[in-house]
Write an enzyme that holds these catalytic residues in place. Structure first.
Site, PDB file in Angstrom:
ATOM      1  N   HIS A 121      -2.792  -9.598  -1.250  1.00 36.47           N
ATOM      2  CA  HIS A 121      -3.130  -8.229  -0.827  1.00 36.47           C
ATOM      3  C   HIS A 121      -4.058  -8.193   0.396  1.00 36.47           C
ATOM      4  O   HIS A 121      -3.734  -7.602   1.412  1.00 36.47           O
ATOM      5  CB  HIS A 121      -3.752  -7.442  -1.982  1.00 36.47           C
ATOM      6  CG  HIS A 121      -3.999  -6.010  -1.606  1.00 36.47           C
ATOM      7  ND1 HIS A 121      -2.970  -5.156  -1.252  1.00 36.47           N
ATOM      8  CD2 HIS A 121      -5.129  -5.284  -1.479  1.00 36.47           C
ATOM      9  CE1 HIS A 121      -3.468  -3.970  -0.948  1.00 36.47           C
ATOM     10  NE2 HIS A 121      -4.786  -4.020  -1.070  1.00 36.47           N
ATOM     11  N   TYR A 151      -1.756   4.072  -6.320  1.00 40.14           N
ATOM     12  CA  TYR A 151      -2.970   4.820  -5.983  1.00 40.14           C
ATOM     13  C   TYR A 151      -3.302   5.835  -7.071  1.00 40.14           C
ATOM     14  O   TYR A 151      -3.770   6.938  -6.794  1.00 40.14           O
ATOM     15  CB  TYR A 151      -2.870   5.489  -4.599  1.00 40.14           C
ATOM     16  CG  TYR A 151      -2.988   4.499  -3.471  1.00 40.14           C
ATOM     17  CD1 TYR A 151      -1.952   3.607  -3.206  1.00 40.14           C
ATOM     18  CD2 TYR A 151      -4.144   4.398  -2.714  1.00 40.14           C
ATOM     19  CE1 TYR A 151      -2.063   2.654  -2.203  1.00 40.14           C
ATOM     20  CE2 TYR A 151      -4.258   3.444  -1.704  1.00 40.14           C
ATOM     21  CZ  TYR A 151      -3.219   2.578  -1.461  1.00 40.14           C
ATOM     22  OH  TYR A 151      -3.332   1.643  -0.476  1.00 40.14           O
ATOM     23  N   HIS A 200      -3.285  -4.059   2.370  1.00 36.31           N
ATOM     24  CA  HIS A 200      -4.694  -3.637   2.385  1.00 36.31           C
ATOM     25  C   HIS A 200      -5.066  -2.835   3.626  1.00 36.31           C
ATOM     26  O   HIS A 200      -5.614  -1.745   3.513  1.00 36.31           O
ATOM     27  CB  HIS A 200      -5.599  -4.865   2.211  1.00 36.31           C
ATOM     28  CG  HIS A 200      -6.961  -4.575   1.671  1.00 36.31           C
ATOM     29  ND1 HIS A 200      -7.196  -3.618   0.701  1.00 36.31           N
ATOM     30  CD2 HIS A 200      -8.179  -5.123   1.944  1.00 36.31           C
ATOM     31  CE1 HIS A 200      -8.498  -3.602   0.418  1.00 36.31           C
ATOM     32  NE2 HIS A 200      -9.113  -4.498   1.156  1.00 36.31           N
ATOM     33  N   VAL A 201      -4.808  -3.385   4.809  1.00 36.72           N
ATOM     34  CA  VAL A 201      -5.064  -2.652   6.059  1.00 36.72           C
ATOM     35  C   VAL A 201      -3.850  -1.752   6.308  1.00 36.72           C
ATOM     36  O   VAL A 201      -2.720  -2.231   6.334  1.00 36.72           O
ATOM     37  CB  VAL A 201      -5.259  -3.625   7.239  1.00 36.72           C
ATOM     38  CG1 VAL A 201      -5.361  -2.859   8.548  1.00 36.72           C
ATOM     39  CG2 VAL A 201      -6.478  -4.487   7.002  1.00 36.72           C
ATOM     40  N   HIS A 202      -4.084  -0.467   6.503  1.00 36.87           N
ATOM     41  CA  HIS A 202      -2.978   0.484   6.583  1.00 36.87           C
ATOM     42  C   HIS A 202      -2.433   0.569   8.003  1.00 36.87           C
ATOM     43  O   HIS A 202      -2.610   1.556   8.719  1.00 36.87           O
ATOM     44  CB  HIS A 202      -3.430   1.855   6.074  1.00 36.87           C
ATOM     45  CG  HIS A 202      -3.897   1.804   4.657  1.00 36.87           C
ATOM     46  ND1 HIS A 202      -4.645   2.773   4.069  1.00 36.87           N
ATOM     47  CD2 HIS A 202      -3.699   0.860   3.704  1.00 36.87           C
ATOM     48  CE1 HIS A 202      -4.903   2.441   2.815  1.00 36.87           C
ATOM     49  NE2 HIS A 202      -4.351   1.278   2.568  1.00 36.87           N
ATOM     50  N   ASP A 219       0.831  -1.211   0.000  1.00 40.39           N
ATOM     51  CA  ASP A 219       0.000   0.000   0.000  1.00 40.39           C
ATOM     52  C   ASP A 219       0.862   1.257   0.000  1.00 40.39           C
ATOM     53  O   ASP A 219       0.720   2.130   0.851  1.00 40.39           O
ATOM     54  CB  ASP A 219      -0.949  -0.020   1.207  1.00 40.39           C
ATOM     55  CG  ASP A 219      -1.827  -1.262   1.187  1.00 40.39           C
ATOM     56  OD1 ASP A 219      -1.295  -2.373   1.355  1.00 40.39           O
ATOM     57  OD2 ASP A 219      -3.038  -1.135   0.975  1.00 40.39           O
ATOM     58  N   ASN A 244      -6.489  -3.876  -4.679  1.00 40.29           N
ATOM     59  CA  ASN A 244      -7.732  -3.322  -5.239  1.00 40.29           C
ATOM     60  C   ASN A 244      -7.489  -2.035  -6.028  1.00 40.29           C
ATOM     61  O   ASN A 244      -8.207  -1.744  -6.976  1.00 40.29           O
ATOM     62  CB  ASN A 244      -8.757  -3.078  -4.128  1.00 40.29           C
ATOM     63  CG  ASN A 244      -8.180  -2.321  -2.951  1.00 40.29           C
ATOM     64  OD1 ASN A 244      -7.129  -2.691  -2.430  1.00 40.29           O
ATOM     65  ND2 ASN A 244      -8.839  -1.258  -2.544  1.00 40.29           N
ATOM     66  N   HIS A 273     -11.480  -3.151   6.990  1.00 38.24           N
ATOM     67  CA  HIS A 273     -11.558  -4.267   6.029  1.00 38.24           C
ATOM     68  C   HIS A 273     -11.955  -5.594   6.667  1.00 38.24           C
ATOM     69  O   HIS A 273     -11.511  -6.658   6.234  1.00 38.24           O
ATOM     70  CB  HIS A 273     -10.234  -4.430   5.273  1.00 38.24           C
ATOM     71  CG  HIS A 273      -9.863  -3.216   4.461  1.00 38.24           C
ATOM     72  ND1 HIS A 273     -10.669  -2.714   3.473  1.00 38.24           N
ATOM     73  CD2 HIS A 273      -8.777  -2.399   4.518  1.00 38.24           C
ATOM     74  CE1 HIS A 273     -10.093  -1.644   2.943  1.00 38.24           C
ATOM     75  NE2 HIS A 273      -8.952  -1.427   3.563  1.00 38.24           N
TER      76      HIS A 273
END
Ligand SMILES: *[C@@H]1O[C@H](CO)[C@@H](O)[C@H](O)[C@H]1NC(C)=O
Ligand SMILES: *[C@@H]1O[C@H](CO)[C@@H](O)[C@H](O)[C@H]1NC(C)=O
Ligand SMILES: [Fe+2]
Length: 425
Positions: free
Chosen positions: A289, A175, A328-330, A145, A205, A299
């Site tokens: 991911h 992004y 995915h999870v920041h 990410d 994603n 999420h």
């Protein structure tokens, strides 16, 4: 000291900021990286490299105008004993027309060796990269990410200092989110690192970029710009593949393409796991991911996490996978060895490392109490390093971007499952 139910109630009511012990840094916006003034429309830009087979390297770059796809390279600066021609492609995305996307595979290359290369004319800068060692010790940098903010710059600066051999990225790169110029900007941002060491990525994603009616093909930019060695591992899709480097077998899974028991990805994974020879590669590592284990409130319950885990967890467990990295999870989170929600000495260690620095900011809220299988969790930007020392030991560490300074906040030794007789690998 407030009681736990009271804390939970406050958190639930959205007052988390006020009881959380740290003041987490805010998100930083995406920054556009323009083309350097030294460069022209025929200069190679956005150069990045990736592993192909056990002794080759793919060199990828872009020029605004079309130019020959030739890489000259050798082991001394300015002396190129070898030359390879590759292929060129283009893509459209709504009104956007890409530059010329060049891609050439060079080799065979010697392990642990610095190569000097040029992908343009003599007036373009010479670049260099170092190949990974033939065997451990090998040093991976891992960050998901990523995005392209000042937090990303901070993460990249720390990774650059880490003396890593190969970078692993568990999805969500630029992004760009349909704004294609931001893919070019991301390419320029990461070039100083990605042209010197192989960057091995899988999709998140933010790579899908499918818009109903306007652009109905998923992964157009990602698949054109970040070609990974899928054919070499028997995969039919750039969205999942595997490779071997320095005694480690790495599997890149795709959270955003079919993964059910009758899917091509599932069948490919079964075949690929069957090919792993733990004498040649004692370590077996997977990247994906969307995390299969996660105690952050962000999420939770998503299809790509829950259903993919239901479909594939047994395969990974049966193959004695050592570690599964996700993004995915920041935030950062490390689990114990787990199988089917329970601590299990023969299951993979799950590590979420989606904290590279993107514009969306941190995922700061956690499920309370912390599950027993969650060994360490913290919502800060940063990166991870996996130093595989030998066939039995690897040192994992997580480095937080503390006011832009790297601070090692978590570290643990991992033992490979092959070295645990009770797991019968
Ligand atoms: C690469 O292409 C150039 C120009 O088309 C040609 O002159 C050269 O011989 C080719 N090199 C190789 C190694 O095929
Ligand atoms: C592997 O590395 C660990 C940690 O440095 C060390 O304790 C162990 O003896 C090494 N094993 C072998 C077989 O060299
Ligand atoms: Fe994501």
């Amino acid at each position: 000291m407030a009681s736990r139910p009271l804390l939970a109630a406050l958190a639930f009511a959205g007052f988390f900021c006020c009881v959380f012990p740290y003041d987490r840094p805010p998100a930083r916006p995406s920054r556009f990286v323009p083309l350097s003034e030294r460069l022209t429309s025929t200069s190679p830009q956005q150069v990045h490299i990736s592993l192909v087979g056990n002794d080759k390297m793919r060199i990828s770059w872009i020029t605004e105008d079309n130019t020959p796809t030739t890489v000259r390279y050798g082991t001394s600066p300015g002396e190129y004993d070898f030359s390879v021609n590759g292929s060129t492609s283009f893509y459209h995305y709504m009104m956007y027309q890409s530059g010329a996307l060049h891609d050439a595979v060079i080799g065979p290359l010697k392990p642990n060796t610095v190569y000097y290369y040029r992908c343009g004319s003599n007036s373009d800068p010479e670049l260099s990269f170092k190949t990974a060692p033939a065997q451990f010790p090998v040093h991976f940098a891992i960050a998901g990410d990523l995005g392209q903010t000042d937090w990303t710059t901070s993460t990249l600066a720390h990774i650059a200092k880490s003396n890593y051999d190969v970078l692993l990225l568990p999805g969500d790169l630029s992004y760009a989110d349909t704004e294609q110029q931001l893919w070019d900007s991301f390419g320029r941002l990461v070039e100083p690192l990605a042209s010197q060491r192989p960057w091995m990525v899988t999709q998140g994603n933010h790579e899908v970029e499918e818009i109903p009616v306007l652009h109905s093909h998923p992964f157009t930019a990602y698949n054109a710009r970040w070609i990974m060695p899928f054919e070499e591992s028997g995969s039919d899709s750039n969205l999942y593949y595997s490779f071997e480097v320095s005694g480690v077998h790495v599997i890149m899974l795709g959270s955003y393409t079919d993964f059910g028991a009758s899917s091509a990805q599932y069948n490919w994974l079964k075949v690929d796991l069957g090919k792993v020879d733990r004498k040649r590669t004692p370590w077996l590592v997977v990247l994906v991911h969307a995390p299969w284990y996660n105690s952050n409130t962000a999420h939770q319950g998503e299809y790509e996490s829950v259903d993919m885990k239901d479909a594939m967890e047994k395969l990974l467990y049966g193959a004695h996978v050592d570690v599964v990295f996700a993004g995915h999870v920041h935030a950062y989170e490390r689990f114990t060895r787990v199988y089917k929600e329970k601590a299990n000495n023969c299951g993979p260690v799950y590590i979420n490392i989606g904290d590279g620095g993107n514009r969306e900011g941190l995922a700061k809220e956690y499920i309370d109490p912390q599950p027993k299988i969650s060994a360490f969790r913290e919502a800060s930007f940063g990166h991870g390093e996996l130093q595989v020392v030998n066939g039995t030991h690897a040192l994992w560490s997580w480095h937080r971007n503390d006011d832009d300074e790297p601070v090692q906040a978590d570290s643990t030794w991992l033992r490979s499952l092959v070295s645990d007789p009770s797991c019968k690998v």
